[in-house]
Design a protein around this motif. Structure first.
Motif, short mmCIF file in Angstrom:
data_model
loop_
_atom_site.label_atom_id
_atom_site.label_comp_id
_atom_site.label_asym_id
_atom_site.label_seq_id
_atom_site.Cartn_x
_atom_site.Cartn_y
_atom_site.Cartn_z
N VAL A 1 -11.21 -1.15 -4.49
CA VAL A 1 -12.62 -1.10 -4.10
C VAL A 1 -12.77 -0.34 -2.78
O VAL A 1 -13.70 0.45 -2.62
N GLY A 2 -11.85 -0.58 -1.84
CA GLY A 2 -11.90 0.15 -0.57
C GLY A 2 -11.76 1.65 -0.79
O GLY A 2 -12.44 2.46 -0.14
N ASN A 3 -10.90 2.04 -1.72
CA ASN A 3 -10.73 3.45 -2.07
C ASN A 3 -12.03 4.04 -2.63
O ASN A 3 -12.42 5.16 -2.30
N ALA A 4 -12.72 3.24 -3.46
CA ALA A 4 -13.99 3.70 -4.04
C ALA A 4 -15.05 3.89 -2.96
O ALA A 4 -15.81 4.87 -2.99
N SER B 1 -14.63 -12.05 -4.54
CA SER B 1 -14.04 -12.31 -3.23
C SER B 1 -13.93 -11.01 -2.44
O SER B 1 -14.25 -10.96 -1.24
N CYS B 2 -13.50 -9.95 -3.09
CA CYS B 2 -13.36 -8.65 -2.42
C CYS B 2 -14.73 -8.09 -2.02
O CYS B 2 -14.88 -7.52 -0.94
N VAL C 1 -7.14 -5.58 -5.75
CA VAL C 1 -8.54 -5.22 -6.01
C VAL C 1 -9.19 -4.69 -4.73
O VAL C 1 -9.98 -3.74 -4.77
N LEU C 2 -8.85 -5.31 -3.60
CA LEU C 2 -9.40 -4.87 -2.32
C LEU C 2 -9.03 -3.41 -2.04
O LEU C 2 -9.86 -2.63 -1.54
N GLY D 1 -2.86 2.86 -0.27
CA GLY D 1 -3.59 1.72 -0.81
C GLY D 1 -3.44 1.58 -2.31
O GLY D 1 -3.17 0.49 -2.83
N LEU D 2 -3.60 2.68 -3.05
CA LEU D 2 -3.48 2.62 -4.51
C LEU D 2 -2.04 2.36 -4.94
O LEU D 2 -1.80 1.72 -5.96
N SER D 3 -1.08 2.85 -4.15
CA SER D 3 0.32 2.57 -4.45
C SER D 3 0.62 1.08 -4.31
O SER D 3 1.32 0.49 -5.15
N ILE D 4 0.07 0.46 -3.28
CA ILE D 4 0.23 -0.99 -3.09
C ILE D 4 -0.38 -1.74 -4.27
O ILE D 4 0.23 -2.66 -4.82
#
Length: 201
Positions: free
Chosen positions: A99-102, A57-58, A95-96, A163-166
């Motif tokens: 992946v967005g961080n990556a 989905s992401c 997960v979003l 983002g990663l904290s969330i």
């Protein structure tokens, strides 16, 4: 004009700064929209979490960014995994963020190869399932490695650092955790979730 004179910036440098501000503003809006959506959601009873479905989905949501930056996606899903329990929508949000961080890490890297690897596996020894997300960016700098999941900690020019904290907060709510794994190239994040009693086999 005053900014350009005071800082002695040429037009190209000024445009670059304005573009960075615009990107950061857009990203801030996306994160706030996500947070508002999570806050508005009523508390739902835990449901089975399909890690492969959440990952796919992401990837669909981020398809344009992936294509735009020439990222090759490799998948390695273990079939018939037991399902942990939680809120599927919140799992997708976590997960979003990862992946967005990556994708951001690869976008800002000078490496020519841009590869996103995403897969699932079962950790029978610890009775849990694992979702792994790896990139070919520049990796995590040693000075922030231990604080990477703290709010506002980032080494990316156009990122907020939340983002990663969330993501970690959401996964912890399911009784799991996210950890980083050292790799020769880039970074790898492992989302680890406990298997519910009813799903153990």
């Amino acid at each position: 004009m005053r900014l350009r004179k005071a800082a002695r910036l040429d037009e190209a440098q000024l445009n670059d700064i304005l573009e960075r501000i615009e990107r950061l503003s857009q990203r801030s809006g996306e994160v706030l929209d996500s947070l508002r959506a999570l806050i508005r959601r009523r508390v739902q009873p835990p449901r089975p979490l399909d890690l492969e479905r959440a990952a796919e989905s992401c990837l669909r949501l981020l398809h344009e960014r992936i294509a735009q930056h020439g990222v090759r996606v490799e998948r390695d899903y273990e079939p018939e995994l037991p399902m942990p329990m939680g809120d599927p929508h919140e799992l997708e949000q976590a997960v979003l963020q990862i992946v967005g961080n990556a994708l951001e890490a690869m976008q800002q890297s000078s490496r020519r190869e841009r590869r996103l690897t995403i897969g699932t596996r079962r950790d029978r020894e610890h009775d849990r399932v694992v979702l792994e997300i790896a990139d070919t960016g520049d990796g995590i700098r040693d000075e922030i490695a231990e604080r990477i999941f703290e709010p506002w900690v980032t080494d990316k020019a156009d990122a907020l650092g939340i983002g990663l904290s969330i993501a970690q907060t959401i996964i912890a709510r399911f009784g799991g955790r996210i950890r980083t794994v050292s790799t020769a190239v880039g970074a790898r994040f492992c989302v680890e979730l406990p298997v519910s009693a009813g799903e153990r086999a």
